[in-house]
Design an enzyme around this catalytic site. Sequence first.
Site, PDB file in Angstrom:
ATOM      1  N   HIS A 101      20.891 -10.641 -26.602  1.00 30.77           N
ATOM      2  CA  HIS A 101      22.027 -10.881 -26.254  1.00 30.77           C
ATOM      3  C   HIS A 101      21.762 -12.232 -25.089  1.00 30.77           C
ATOM      4  O   HIS A 101      20.178 -11.861 -24.928  1.00 30.77           O
ATOM      5  CB  HIS A 101      22.019  -9.684 -25.488  1.00 30.77           C
ATOM      6  CG  HIS A 101      23.460  -9.274 -26.385  1.00 30.77           C
ATOM      7  ND1 HIS A 101      24.275  -8.671 -27.266  1.00 30.77           N
ATOM      8  CD2 HIS A 101      22.768  -7.235 -25.952  1.00 30.77           C
ATOM      9  CE1 HIS A 101      24.272  -8.133 -27.990  1.00 30.77           C
ATOM     10  NE2 HIS A 101      23.682  -6.476 -27.475  1.00 30.77           N
TER      11      HIS A 101
ATOM     12  N   CYS B 156      24.167 -15.875 -28.287  1.00 30.11           N
ATOM     13  CA  CYS B 156      24.632 -16.284 -27.188  1.00 30.11           C
ATOM     14  C   CYS B 156      24.709 -16.745 -25.932  1.00 30.11           C
ATOM     15  O   CYS B 156      23.758 -17.084 -25.525  1.00 30.11           O
ATOM     16  CB  CYS B 156      26.326 -14.905 -26.990  1.00 30.11           C
ATOM     17  SG  CYS B 156      26.763 -14.039 -28.320  1.00 30.11           S
TER      18      CYS B 156
END
Length: 299
Positions: free
Chosen positions: A143, A185
């Site tokens: 992430h 991301c």
Amino acid sequence: MAERGDGDVQSCGDTLDALKLFSKRQDEKPTGSSKSAEEVDALPSSSYSKTASSDPYRYRMDYPFLGKCLIINNKNFHSSTRMNTRNGTDVDAACAMQTFSKLGYKVQVANDQTVDQMKRLLLSASKEDHSECASFVCVLLSHGEEGMIYGTDGFEKFEELTKYFKGDRCRSLVGKPKLFFVQACRGSELDDGCCIETDSVDAQTSERIPVEADFLYAYSTAPGYYSWRNTYNGSWFMQALCEMLQRFSGELELMQIMTRVNRKVALSFESSSNLPGFSGKKQIPCIVSMLTKDFYFPR
């Protein structure tokens, strides 16, 4: 997921693991139905000829070893982070391991690393003797948000993980390519896409170079945007990266290969989601290069 470009459509059951997603877009209406959904990774050697090895515009590859490839694959996160499990990332890790092994790298895979463990791994790798290696590769699967990457217990600035390999710290990799491929991301923006019309010499040891030189950072998405991952097929970026490396290594220079990766992600993928406002989205990788020469993988 609807994978477009080769004429086939793949369907599977996916979910989203973004923290700030729902409060931001809960008032939007669905943009169509789908059998499946995409996920986002979010917060809220062989020797060359003398001619090639002596080319001042081409990295030397006539070392005994191509180098090390470190893959950090973070799938499961501590509940305190509020991060969902990154289903599909094991597909990315396996594909990266196979791809870089075939290229000639010595691959090390580390799963579910805390921030401290990631830092220790990279510090340890930077302290290894790379004098007989042509390059170094790191693949980060986790992430993230802009400028940040997640360990299983929290986040750290990306620059804190890469600083160990700068020229003033990792002497045995000075003048050699250090390649970082990042699937994560970099924000919470979504790319709606738009329509286009289409027609049917050996290095001198006395030289001083910047400590930031010879790095390449290949991000799965542009700054500020989500990065998509399919729970069965893996992330768009890693699928495209591994495919293009296997197809064009030894034939094309690295930046040419990465341009093809950009094209593959941009044109062959589009999100299919049953979450309101998340269908029909696109993605473009972002390549940041401080390389000073052309880089060709061995044939």
